[in-house]
Design an enzyme around this catalytic site. Structure first.
Site, PDB file in Angstrom:
ATOM      1  N   ASP A 127       4.711 -14.554   4.026  1.00  0.00           N
ATOM      2  CA  ASP A 127       4.340 -13.923   5.295  1.00  0.00           C
ATOM      3  C   ASP A 127       5.533 -13.062   5.707  1.00  0.00           C
ATOM      4  O   ASP A 127       6.589 -13.583   6.095  1.00  0.00           O
ATOM      5  CB  ASP A 127       4.063 -15.014   6.348  1.00  0.00           C
ATOM      6  N   ASN A 164       3.939  -2.220   0.903  1.00  0.00           N
ATOM      7  CA  ASN A 164       2.631  -1.744   1.371  1.00  0.00           C
ATOM      8  C   ASN A 164       2.002  -2.627   2.460  1.00  0.00           C
ATOM      9  O   ASN A 164       1.080  -2.181   3.130  1.00  0.00           O
ATOM     10  CB  ASN A 164       1.710  -1.636   0.141  1.00  0.00           C
ATOM     11  N   TYR A 182       2.463   0.492  16.247  1.00  0.00           N
ATOM     12  CA  TYR A 182       2.047   0.881  14.890  1.00  0.00           C
ATOM     13  C   TYR A 182       2.704   2.206  14.498  1.00  0.00           C
ATOM     14  O   TYR A 182       3.357   2.304  13.458  1.00  0.00           O
ATOM     15  CB  TYR A 182       0.516   0.981  14.804  1.00  0.00           C
ATOM     16  N   LYS A 201       5.799   2.739  11.746  1.00  0.00           N
ATOM     17  CA  LYS A 201       5.497   3.542  10.554  1.00  0.00           C
ATOM     18  C   LYS A 201       6.383   4.791  10.511  1.00  0.00           C
ATOM     19  O   LYS A 201       6.823   5.223   9.432  1.00  0.00           O
ATOM     20  CB  LYS A 201       4.018   3.937  10.531  1.00  0.00           C
TER      21      LYS A 201
HETATM   22  N1  LIG Z   1      -6.614   1.728   6.011  1.00  0.00           N
HETATM   23  C1  LIG Z   1      -6.093   2.752   6.678  1.00  0.00           C
HETATM   24  O1  LIG Z   1      -6.829   3.541   7.327  1.00  0.00           O
HETATM   25  C2  LIG Z   1      -4.606   2.998   6.630  1.00  0.00           C
HETATM   26  C3  LIG Z   1      -4.139   4.247   7.063  1.00  0.00           C
HETATM   27  C4  LIG Z   1      -2.767   4.499   7.018  1.00  0.00           C
HETATM   28  C5  LIG Z   1      -1.893   3.526   6.561  1.00  0.00           C
HETATM   29  N2  LIG Z   1      -2.385   2.312   6.159  1.00  0.00           N
HETATM   30  C6  LIG Z   1      -1.400   1.328   5.694  1.00  0.00           C
HETATM   31  O2  LIG Z   1      -1.708   0.993   4.364  1.00  0.00           O
HETATM   32  C7  LIG Z   1      -1.187  -0.309   4.058  1.00  0.00           C
HETATM   33  C8  LIG Z   1      -2.253  -1.109   3.351  1.00  0.00           C
HETATM   34  O3  LIG Z   1      -3.330  -1.309   4.247  1.00  0.00           O
HETATM   35  P1  LIG Z   1      -4.846  -1.322   3.769  1.00  0.00           P
HETATM   36  O4  LIG Z   1      -5.525  -0.166   4.372  1.00  0.00           O
HETATM   37  O5  LIG Z   1      -4.938  -1.536   2.313  1.00  0.00           O
HETATM   38  O6  LIG Z   1      -5.362  -2.607   4.575  1.00  0.00           O
HETATM   39  P2  LIG Z   1      -5.771  -4.074   4.083  1.00  0.00           P
HETATM   40  O7  LIG Z   1      -6.868  -4.013   3.086  1.00  0.00           O
HETATM   41  O8  LIG Z   1      -6.016  -4.843   5.339  1.00  0.00           O
HETATM   42  O9  LIG Z   1      -4.453  -4.594   3.351  1.00  0.00           O
HETATM   43  C9  LIG Z   1      -3.321  -4.991   4.074  1.00  0.00           C
HETATM   44  C10 LIG Z   1      -2.453  -5.866   3.202  1.00  0.00           C
HETATM   45  O10 LIG Z   1      -1.270  -6.234   3.940  1.00  0.00           O
HETATM   46  C11 LIG Z   1      -1.087  -7.638   3.818  1.00  0.00           C
HETATM   47  N3  LIG Z   1      -0.417  -8.183   4.989  1.00  0.00           N
HETATM   48  C12 LIG Z   1      -0.739  -8.012   6.294  1.00  0.00           C
HETATM   49  N4  LIG Z   1       0.075  -8.746   7.071  1.00  0.00           N
HETATM   50  C13 LIG Z   1       0.956  -9.377   6.242  1.00  0.00           C
HETATM   51  C14 LIG Z   1       2.027 -10.278   6.439  1.00  0.00           C
HETATM   52  N5  LIG Z   1       2.369 -10.725   7.669  1.00  0.00           N
HETATM   53  N6  LIG Z   1       2.712 -10.725   5.359  1.00  0.00           N
HETATM   54  C15 LIG Z   1       2.360 -10.310   4.113  1.00  0.00           C
HETATM   55  N7  LIG Z   1       1.352  -9.478   3.862  1.00  0.00           N
HETATM   56  C16 LIG Z   1       0.646  -9.012   4.916  1.00  0.00           C
HETATM   57  C17 LIG Z   1      -2.499  -8.216   3.672  1.00  0.00           C
HETATM   58  O11 LIG Z   1      -2.451  -9.427   2.945  1.00  0.00           O
HETATM   59  P3  LIG Z   1      -2.699 -10.905   3.534  1.00  0.00           P
HETATM   60  O12 LIG Z   1      -3.631 -10.793   4.696  1.00  0.00           O
HETATM   61  O13 LIG Z   1      -3.265 -11.648   2.368  1.00  0.00           O
HETATM   62  O14 LIG Z   1      -1.334 -11.372   3.905  1.00  0.00           O
HETATM   63  C18 LIG Z   1      -3.147  -7.149   2.779  1.00  0.00           C
HETATM   64  O15 LIG Z   1      -2.871  -7.389   1.429  1.00  0.00           O
HETATM   65  C19 LIG Z   1      -0.745  -0.889   5.396  1.00  0.00           C
HETATM   66  O16 LIG Z   1       0.655  -0.793   5.506  1.00  0.00           O
HETATM   67  C20 LIG Z   1      -1.404  -0.002   6.430  1.00  0.00           C
HETATM   68  O17 LIG Z   1      -0.655   0.055   7.622  1.00  0.00           O
HETATM   69  C21 LIG Z   1      -3.704   2.040   6.172  1.00  0.00           C
END
Ligand SMILES: NC(=O)c1ccc[n+]([C@@H]2O[C@H](COP(=O)([O-])OP(=O)(O)OC[C@H]3O[C@@H](n4cnc5c(N)ncnc54)[C@H](OP(=O)(O)O)[C@@H]3O)[C@@H](O)[C@H]2O)c1
Length: 264
Positions: free
Chosen positions: A71, A97, A160, A164
């Site tokens: 975590d 990530n 957020y 970022k």
């Molecule tokens: N989706 C979008 O629209 C978007 C846009 C811009 C940037 N992003 C960024 O892209 C990255 C990946 O996000 P995603 O879109 O793929 O979303 P996602 O499917 O929700 O994946 C997020 C990942 O982060 C992990 N995570 C969250 N909190 C955590 C913690 N406290 N410790 C360890 N792991 C943690 C989650 O794993 P567990 O829950 O298993 O821990 C999951 O594997 C993030 O940094 C997000 O901010 C996303």
């Protein structure tokens, strides 16, 4: 030159550590890097999801895929991940990530929620970059991708966007600080991406339909473009033409606003 050829110029085909690998963009990085032959260290909190992915990828691509439960809001857990990097002795790629959004406004949150987000989005990537660069310097090659967000540019949410933006600025300055030209650092700034991001409890109430007019990408598109951009050597990378045009518009109007300010 295809994606694999240009990417392989930067690395030795050792291992890649990916945080937030249990879903979305992180799981897609795992898939694409496994396909290229990298061994993986998959980091997140959800053990079952990581184990399933590890089994799938090791069977399909004959690679080793280790699972590390952490975590990253807890810096003791981040220390364990950093130790893993220092012990790995073949780390070629670090993908910071892990991340999430919170829909409730800053002032209505417990302050712990804000600190946790700082740790996941900023403190942990800084700690893991510090460990990884030591290893990459020894190996004389390496790639670090820090997943920031278009929100760093659009500045839409207090914690957020600011965490970022901090990660993107850190990546830019770190890149100029690391003197080895064969260690490449990217701040990946995706726009809206289909993943589990908008379905988590902390994003409860988010409606994709309300954002149907903005460009959405798949995690596969984002990751393919990110890996392909390694050859560009640009630190800030926004995947997708439409997102880049949007970012350009936002920056122009922000600059106009700044320039209209009185300088005291
Ligand atoms: N989706 C979008 O629209 C978007 C846009 C811009 C940037 N992003 C960024 O892209 C990255 C990946 O996000 P995603 O879109 O793929 O979303 P996602 O499917 O929700 O994946 C997020 C990942 O982060 C992990 N995570 C969250 N909190 C955590 C913690 N406290 N410790 C360890 N792991 C943690 C989650 O794993 P567990 O829950 O298993 O821990 C999951 O594997 C993030 O940094 C997000 O901010 C996303």
């Amino acid at each position: 030159m295809n994606n694999k050829e240009n990417f392989m110029n930067w690395v030795n085909l050792g291992s890649a550590l990916i945080t937030g690998a249990s879903s979305g963009i992180g799981a897609e990085f795992a898939r694409q890097l496994a396909e290229q032959g990298f061994d993986l260290i998959l980091v997140a909190r959800r053990k079952n999801k990581l184990e399933k992915l590890s089994q799938e990828l090791s069977a399909k691509f004959s690679i080793k895929a280790e699972v590390l439960i952490a975590d990253l809001s807890n810096l003791n857990d981040t220390e364990k991940v950093a130790s893993k990097i220092l012990e790995a002795d073949n780390l070629d790629i670090l993908i910071n990530n892990a991340g999430y959004g919170i829909i409730i406004p800053f002032i209505e949150r417990e302050n712990k929620q804000n600190i946790d987000m700082i740790n996941v989005h900023y403190t942990s990537p800084v700690m893991l970059c510090h460990a990884a660069i030591q290893e990459m310097t020894k190996r004389r090659k390496g790639v670090i991708i820090n997943t920031a967000s278009m929100s760093a540019i659009a500045r839409t949410s207090v914690m957020y966007s600011s965490t970022k933006a901090a990660l993107a600025i850190f990546s830019e300055l770190l890149s100029s600080n690391v003197r080895n030209p064969r260690i490449y650092i990217q701040a990946l700034c995706p726009g809206f991406t289909y993943s589990e991001f908008h379905d988590t409890n902390s994003m409860g109430g988010f409606s994709r339909e309300s954002f149907s007019k903005v460009p959405w990408m798949t995690a596969e598109e984002v990751v393919t473009l990110s890996l392909n951009a390694v050859k560009s050597k640009n630190v800030i990378f926004i995947p997708g033409e439409e997102n880049r045009a949007l970012a350009m518009g936002i920056r122009k109007s922000a600059l106009k606003k700044y320039l209209n300010c009185k300088i005291l």
